[in-house]
Scaffold this motif. Structure first.
Motif, PDB file in Angstrom:
ATOM      1  N   LEU A   1     -43.070  -7.532 -24.879  1.00 47.79           N
ATOM      2  CA  LEU A   1     -43.849  -8.471 -24.068  1.00 47.79           C
ATOM      3  C   LEU A   1     -45.151  -8.841 -24.770  1.00 47.79           C
ATOM      4  O   LEU A   1     -45.559 -10.007 -24.776  1.00 47.79           O
ATOM      5  CB  LEU A   1     -44.140  -7.854 -22.699  1.00 47.79           C
ATOM      6  CG  LEU A   1     -44.972  -8.696 -21.727  1.00 47.79           C
ATOM      7  CD1 LEU A   1     -44.271 -10.008 -21.424  1.00 47.79           C
ATOM      8  CD2 LEU A   1     -45.237  -7.920 -20.439  1.00 47.79           C
ATOM      9  N   MET A   2     -45.813  -7.850 -25.382  1.00 42.14           N
ATOM     10  CA  MET A   2     -47.043  -8.127 -26.113  1.00 42.14           C
ATOM     11  C   MET A   2     -46.784  -9.064 -27.284  1.00 42.14           C
ATOM     12  O   MET A   2     -47.596  -9.940 -27.605  1.00 42.14           O
ATOM     13  CB  MET A   2     -47.670  -6.821 -26.599  1.00 42.14           C
ATOM     14  CG  MET A   2     -48.196  -5.935 -25.488  1.00 42.14           C
ATOM     15  SD  MET A   2     -48.833  -4.348 -26.090  1.00 42.14           S
ATOM     16  CE  MET A   2     -50.269  -4.895 -27.012  1.00 42.14           C
ATOM     17  N   GLY A   3     -45.619  -8.898 -27.927  1.00 42.50           N
ATOM     18  CA  GLY A   3     -45.256  -9.796 -29.012  1.00 42.50           C
ATOM     19  C   GLY A   3     -45.074 -11.220 -28.534  1.00 42.50           C
ATOM     20  O   GLY A   3     -45.498 -12.177 -29.189  1.00 42.50           O
TER      21      GLY A   3
ATOM     22  N   GLU B   1     -44.826   7.540 -32.231  1.00 41.34           N
ATOM     23  CA  GLU B   1     -44.296   7.831 -33.554  1.00 41.34           C
ATOM     24  C   GLU B   1     -44.364   6.578 -34.419  1.00 41.34           C
ATOM     25  O   GLU B   1     -44.047   5.467 -33.961  1.00 41.34           O
ATOM     26  CB  GLU B   1     -42.850   8.314 -33.463  1.00 41.34           C
ATOM     27  CG  GLU B   1     -42.682   9.673 -32.799  1.00 41.34           C
ATOM     28  CD  GLU B   1     -43.311  10.794 -33.617  1.00 41.34           C
ATOM     29  OE1 GLU B   1     -43.423  10.632 -34.859  1.00 41.34           O
ATOM     30  OE2 GLU B   1     -43.686  11.818 -33.018  1.00 41.34           O
ATOM     31  N   LEU B   2     -44.796   6.740 -35.669  1.00 45.09           N
ATOM     32  CA  LEU B   2     -44.962   5.609 -36.573  1.00 45.09           C
ATOM     33  C   LEU B   2     -43.655   4.846 -36.756  1.00 45.09           C
ATOM     34  O   LEU B   2     -43.641   3.612 -36.737  1.00 45.09           O
ATOM     35  CB  LEU B   2     -45.482   6.091 -37.929  1.00 45.09           C
ATOM     36  CG  LEU B   2     -45.660   5.008 -39.007  1.00 45.09           C
ATOM     37  CD1 LEU B   2     -46.651   3.950 -38.547  1.00 45.09           C
ATOM     38  CD2 LEU B   2     -46.124   5.634 -40.324  1.00 45.09           C
ATOM     39  N   GLU B   3     -42.567   5.574 -36.918  1.00 45.65           N
ATOM     40  CA  GLU B   3     -41.281   4.914 -37.128  1.00 45.65           C
ATOM     41  C   GLU B   3     -40.901   4.060 -35.928  1.00 45.65           C
ATOM     42  O   GLU B   3     -40.378   2.949 -36.075  1.00 45.65           O
ATOM     43  CB  GLU B   3     -40.178   5.952 -37.390  1.00 45.65           C
ATOM     44  CG  GLU B   3     -40.323   6.719 -38.696  1.00 45.65           C
ATOM     45  CD  GLU B   3     -41.393   7.796 -38.631  1.00 45.65           C
ATOM     46  OE1 GLU B   3     -41.891   8.072 -37.500  1.00 45.65           O
ATOM     47  OE2 GLU B   3     -41.740   8.345 -39.689  1.00 45.65           O
ATOM     48  N   GLN B   4     -41.175   4.568 -34.719  1.00 45.75           N
ATOM     49  CA  GLN B   4     -40.860   3.810 -33.514  1.00 45.75           C
ATOM     50  C   GLN B   4     -41.724   2.564 -33.411  1.00 45.75           C
ATOM     51  O   GLN B   4     -41.240   1.480 -33.064  1.00 45.75           O
ATOM     52  CB  GLN B   4     -41.054   4.686 -32.272  1.00 45.75           C
ATOM     53  CG  GLN B   4     -40.678   4.003 -30.969  1.00 45.75           C
ATOM     54  CD  GLN B   4     -40.979   4.861 -29.756  1.00 45.75           C
ATOM     55  OE1 GLN B   4     -41.755   5.820 -29.834  1.00 45.75           O
ATOM     56  NE2 GLN B   4     -40.370   4.531 -28.622  1.00 45.75           N
ATOM     57  N   LEU B   5     -43.002   2.706 -33.737  1.00 43.71           N
ATOM     58  CA  LEU B   5     -43.921   1.572 -33.665  1.00 43.71           C
ATOM     59  C   LEU B   5     -43.533   0.498 -34.682  1.00 43.71           C
ATOM     60  O   LEU B   5     -43.531  -0.697 -34.372  1.00 43.71           O
ATOM     61  CB  LEU B   5     -45.359   2.042 -33.908  1.00 43.71           C
ATOM     62  CG  LEU B   5     -46.481   1.057 -33.575  1.00 43.71           C
ATOM     63  CD1 LEU B   5     -46.512   0.768 -32.089  1.00 43.71           C
ATOM     64  CD2 LEU B   5     -47.832   1.604 -34.038  1.00 43.71           C
ATOM     65  N   GLU B   6     -43.197   0.924 -35.885  1.00 44.01           N
ATOM     66  CA  GLU B   6     -42.794  -0.038 -36.909  1.00 44.01           C
ATOM     67  C   GLU B   6     -41.514  -0.746 -36.517  1.00 44.01           C
ATOM     68  O   GLU B   6     -41.362  -1.954 -36.735  1.00 44.01           O
ATOM     69  CB  GLU B   6     -42.618   0.674 -38.246  1.00 44.01           C
ATOM     70  CG  GLU B   6     -43.917   1.121 -38.894  1.00 44.01           C
ATOM     71  CD  GLU B   6     -43.677   1.830 -40.218  1.00 44.01           C
ATOM     72  OE1 GLU B   6     -42.531   2.321 -40.418  1.00 44.01           O
ATOM     73  OE2 GLU B   6     -44.604   1.900 -41.035  1.00 44.01           O
TER      74      GLU B   6
ATOM     75  N   THR C   1     -39.762  -6.631 -34.704  1.00 44.44           N
ATOM     76  CA  THR C   1     -39.058  -7.670 -33.943  1.00 44.44           C
ATOM     77  C   THR C   1     -39.955  -8.856 -33.627  1.00 44.44           C
ATOM     78  O   THR C   1     -39.470  -9.886 -33.144  1.00 44.44           O
ATOM     79  CB  THR C   1     -38.520  -7.085 -32.626  1.00 44.44           C
ATOM     80  OG1 THR C   1     -39.614  -6.632 -31.816  1.00 44.44           O
ATOM     81  CG2 THR C   1     -37.584  -5.898 -32.902  1.00 44.44           C
ATOM     82  N   TRP C   2     -41.262  -8.732 -33.876  1.00 43.41           N
ATOM     83  CA  TRP C   2     -42.172  -9.822 -33.590  1.00 43.41           C
ATOM     84  C   TRP C   2     -41.957 -10.976 -34.570  1.00 43.41           C
ATOM     85  O   TRP C   2     -41.745 -10.760 -35.766  1.00 43.41           O
ATOM     86  CB  TRP C   2     -43.626  -9.355 -33.687  1.00 43.41           C
ATOM     87  CG  TRP C   2     -44.047  -8.436 -32.573  1.00 43.41           C
ATOM     88  CD1 TRP C   2     -43.243  -7.727 -31.739  1.00 43.41           C
ATOM     89  CD2 TRP C   2     -45.384  -8.119 -32.209  1.00 43.41           C
ATOM     90  NE1 TRP C   2     -43.982  -6.981 -30.863  1.00 43.41           N
ATOM     91  CE2 TRP C   2     -45.306  -7.204 -31.127  1.00 43.41           C
ATOM     92  CE3 TRP C   2     -46.630  -8.501 -32.675  1.00 43.41           C
ATOM     93  CZ2 TRP C   2     -46.439  -6.673 -30.509  1.00 43.41           C
ATOM     94  CZ3 TRP C   2     -47.767  -7.983 -32.071  1.00 43.41           C
ATOM     95  CH2 TRP C   2     -47.660  -7.083 -30.989  1.00 43.41           C
ATOM     96  N   GLU C   3     -42.021 -12.184 -34.064  1.00 48.25           N
ATOM     97  CA  GLU C   3     -41.899 -13.376 -34.895  1.00 48.25           C
ATOM     98  C   GLU C   3     -43.300 -13.825 -35.309  1.00 48.25           C
ATOM     99  O   GLU C   3     -43.920 -14.685 -34.686  1.00 48.25           O
ATOM    100  CB  GLU C   3     -41.182 -14.492 -34.140  1.00 48.25           C
ATOM    101  CG  GLU C   3     -39.741 -14.183 -33.771  1.00 48.25           C
ATOM    102  CD  GLU C   3     -38.848 -14.102 -34.999  1.00 48.25           C
ATOM    103  OE1 GLU C   3     -39.202 -14.710 -36.028  1.00 48.25           O
ATOM    104  OE2 GLU C   3     -37.806 -13.414 -34.926  1.00 48.25           O
ATOM    105  N   ILE C   4     -43.828 -13.221 -36.374  1.00 52.67           N
ATOM    106  CA  ILE C   4     -45.186 -13.513 -36.828  1.00 52.67           C
ATOM    107  C   ILE C   4     -45.126 -14.404 -38.053  1.00 52.67           C
ATOM    108  O   ILE C   4     -44.411 -14.112 -39.018  1.00 52.67           O
ATOM    109  CB  ILE C   4     -45.947 -12.217 -37.172  1.00 52.67           C
ATOM    110  CG1 ILE C   4     -45.917 -11.244 -35.988  1.00 52.67           C
ATOM    111  CG2 ILE C   4     -47.393 -12.532 -37.557  1.00 52.67           C
ATOM    112  CD1 ILE C   4     -46.564  -9.924 -36.274  1.00 52.67           C
TER     113      ILE C   4
END
Length: 215
Positions: A20-22, A110-115, A120-123
């Motif tokens: 949602l933030m993305g 966890e870093l891996e989870q955050l990455e 998935t963000w379309e930046i």
């Protein structure tokens, strides 16, 4: 700097929240009714500015010191409000909400989870690397407000925390005087004493150090 925050249990809907933030940051809608309400609020802010001499003083101070960049007003001029459009806002997001200017930060994740979730963000990528440099110019600005009250600010260009002169600037700040430690106490600093020698009228004087970040 725009900051979007979420606080909650990391095992509950974290993937949906980050998704949602993305969407909020990279795929905003800017509906027409939101713009209508925003324009009303900005019109109110301009009305308050006209009756807030201290806010005007800060605006003029930055304009004199930097001209452009940090010298630009925090308030949109009234004639520009009607031209505010969805296209302008989407253009701003497209130019500034890009890879080189955004960061996804997590605490207790966890870093891996955050990455994984952030990937998935379309930046988009920045369209240009040319940024307008902040240049201190100096100068003065005068604005007649009428009445018997005067509001004056004097500023000079400071140094960064990594400069060899940083500690010297801190010592100078203390020599000029700090705020009174006792509520409603008189001005006992060097700056206050200097002003008191120039007038027998009531006055208020203060000194502050300001830090500006330009990204």
């Amino acid at each position: 700097m725009m900051l979007y925050c979420f606080t909650g249990v990391n095992s509950v809907m974290l993937d949906k929240v980050i998704s949602l933030m993305g969407s909020i940051t990279t795929e905003p809608l800017f509906n027409f009714w939101e713009l209508a309400e925003l324009k009303k609020q900005m019109t109110t802010d301009l009305a308050f500015l006209e009756n807030n001499p201290n806010a005007k003083l800060v605006e003029l101070l930055h304009n004199a010191a930097y001209r452009g960049t940090l010298g630009r007003s925090l308030y949109a001029s009234e004639h520009r409000l009607e031209k505010l459009s969805q296209e302008q806002l989407l253009g701003y997001v497209g130019n500034n909400y890009v890879r080189d200017r955004m960061a996804l930060i997590g605490v207790g994740v966890e870093l891996e989870q955050l990455e994984s979730l952030g990937s998935t963000w379309e930046i988009g990528s920045p369209s240009s690397s040319d940024n307008e440099k902040v240049v201190y110019c100096g100068g003065e600005r005068l604005h007649d407000t009428g009445g018997d009250m005067a509001y004056v600010a004097v500023a000079n260009e400071g140094v960064g925390s990594t400069s060899k002169e940083f500690l010297t600037s801190i010592v100078l700040q203390m020599i000029m005087g700090t705020e009174p430690s006792i509520k409603y106490a008189g001005c006992t600093s060097r700056l206050g004493q200097a002003v008191s020698q120039g007038t027998n009228k009531p006055f208020s004087v203060s000194k502050s150090a300001s830090v500006q970040f330009c990204l």
